[in-house]
Scaffold this active site. Structure first.
Site, PDB file in Angstrom:
ATOM      1  N   ALA A 230       0.810  -1.212   0.000  1.00 39.58           N
ATOM      2  CA  ALA A 230       0.000   0.000   0.000  1.00 39.58           C
ATOM      3  C   ALA A 230       0.845   1.265   0.000  1.00 39.58           C
ATOM      4  CB  ALA A 230      -0.926  -0.004   1.220  1.00 39.58           C
ATOM      5  N   HIS A 231       0.220   2.359  -0.398  1.00 39.54           N
ATOM      6  CA  HIS A 231       0.825   3.680  -0.285  1.00 39.54           C
ATOM      7  C   HIS A 231       0.998   4.008   1.189  1.00 39.54           C
ATOM      8  CE1 HIS A 231       1.240   8.068  -0.605  1.00 39.54           C
ATOM      9  NE2 HIS A 231       1.524   7.886  -1.884  1.00 39.54           N
ATOM     10  N   LEU A 232       2.030   4.789   1.496  1.00 47.21           N
ATOM     11  CA  LEU A 232       2.314   5.077   2.901  1.00 47.21           C
ATOM     12  C   LEU A 232       1.256   5.959   3.559  1.00 47.21           C
ATOM     13  CD1 LEU A 232       6.182   5.686   2.761  1.00 47.21           C
ATOM     14  CD2 LEU A 232       4.983   3.651   3.596  1.00 47.21           C
ATOM     15  N   SER A 233       0.591   6.832   2.803  1.00 43.59           N
ATOM     16  CA  SER A 233      -0.290   7.794   3.458  1.00 43.59           C
ATOM     17  C   SER A 233      -1.653   7.969   2.804  1.00 43.59           C
ATOM     18  CB  SER A 233       0.399   9.167   3.533  1.00 43.59           C
ATOM     19  OG  SER A 233       0.610   9.691   2.234  1.00 43.59           O
TER      20      SER A 233
END
Length: 382
Positions: A230-233
């Site tokens: 997943a994307h970090l944010s």
């Protein structure tokens, strides 16, 4: 006419970073002459299996060396050094991907070559850079992924540190180096002054930390691995389970999130306050993953691609065979046949650049030492 026709590049290169970068120059029309080490039988990747093409060539080698010529020299031999210096007088640039302490010792830096050709640009691709405490250290892509923190960010949180599946630090370093080289060549054309250009695997690897690095430097946030790639944010930006495989969905904006809700048609999901905005979705990522897995498991991958493509960014998660057999790869022209004397039907990945809508033509790198005489016939540029 290819955009770099007329440029002559000498490259003391082996394995990935240097050859991958200079391949772009060669494919764009520059005359790239590999200066290969006579004592070890040339670039070691010529001999890297498992698939060989005669005695001094391989599929491993050709994937990084299209459109190049080959000269074999022993740079520590006086006659061969004289040959090299004759070539420098005809060249626009000299590239190497040696250890950081070697260019000066071998006399392939600008200080050593400017008396032969004041405009020559010398590009140095090394593991850790030159003129520092690590200049003599050997190093490779995977080591950089480890030390630069990239393996800390890659893989599942419950798993072991994981490297990228491809040698992306090598490739990024090679391309970064060629960008610097072209900038220095532009300056040399205007001023008549050559230069040293330096790039290291370590520096490029660290630079790839991107926003995660910026967050730490400014706010002390130590990002780590997150589930599902997943994307970090931002979420949902990750893999999800469909009925028969995996998909990657990217709701990078509220508009894409609304579009996903419209397609799913689940009023409870839309009404759930935990997912009302980006910050809430991030805070409740695990719950959101579970809810969306439930939705996506209702249909196979092809269904979701059909109803979501063109609505929001989505892709199937493919293995290597599926990725290369993908019909869109053929449509895009990203695999090309490059006939080789030992394999007339040799297939390579095409150069990703297009000029005027056309991909760059590719030909196999010449056999080891094949251009020994022809390379010396070009007139000096000084």
């Amino acid at each position: 006419m290819k955009p770099l026709e007329g440029l002559r590049i000498l490259s003391l290169e082996q394995f990935a970073a240097g050859p991958y970068g200079s391949m772009y120059l060669a494919d764009m029309g520059a005359e790239v002459i590999k200066i290969e080490n006579k004592a070890i039988g040339g670039d070691p990747s010529r001999h890297t299996g498992p698939f060989h093409l005669g005695d001094s060539d391989s599929l491993f080698f050709q994937g990084w060396n299209t459109n190049k010529r080959s000269v074999v020299l022993d740079m520590k031999s006086e006659p061969d050094r004289a040959t090299f210096e004759q070539l420098v007088k005809t060249a626009d640039a000299v590239v190497n991907n040696l250890r950081g302490d070697q260019p000066e010792k071998l006399g392939v830096d600008y200080k050593s070559l400017r008396h032969l050709n004041p405009k020559v640009v010398c590009l140095h691709i090394s593991a850790y850079g030159r003129k520092n405490s690590r200049e003599a250290w050997p190093g490779y892509d995977f080591l950089m992924q480890a030390e630069a923190g990239l393996m800390h960010l890659t893989g599942d949180p419950a798993g072991e540190p994981t490297r990228f599946g491809a040698s992306v630090v090598d490739y990024m370093t090679g391309v970064t180096g060629m960008l610097g080289l072209l900038g220095a060549l532009r300056r040399a054309d205007r001023t008549g002054q050559g230069a040293d250009v330096d790039v290291s695997l370590f520096d490029v690897a660290l630079h790839q930390l991107g926003y995660a690095g910026t967050w730490y430097l400014n706010e002390g946030l130590v990002s780590g691995r997150v589930p599902r790639g997943a994307h970090l944010s931002i979420t949902p930006v990750q893999t999800f389970r469909a009925a028969d495989g995996w998909i990657y969905v990217m709701c990078m904006t509220n508009r894409f999130w609304d579009s996903l809700l419209n397609v799913l048609g689940n009023p409870e999901l839309r009404a759930d306050i935990r997912f009302a905005d980006q910050s809430l979705r991030l805070a409740n990522r695990d719950a959101l993953t579970e809810a969306l897995d439930t939705e996506f498991r209702k249909q196979p991958v092809e269904h979701w691609l059909k109803v979501l493509r063109g609505v929001l960014p989505i892709a199937p998660v493919l293995d290597l065979k599926q990725a290369l057999d993908n019909p869109f790869v053929d449509e895009a022209g990203m695999v090309t046949t490059v006939p080789h004397p030992f394999k007339p039907d040799m297939k390579l990945l095409a150069n990703p650049l297009k000029f005027d809508g056309q991909r760059l033509a590719q030909a196999p790198c010449h056999p080891l030492g094949a251009d020994q005489e022809a390379a010396l016939q070009t007139q000096a540029r000084v």
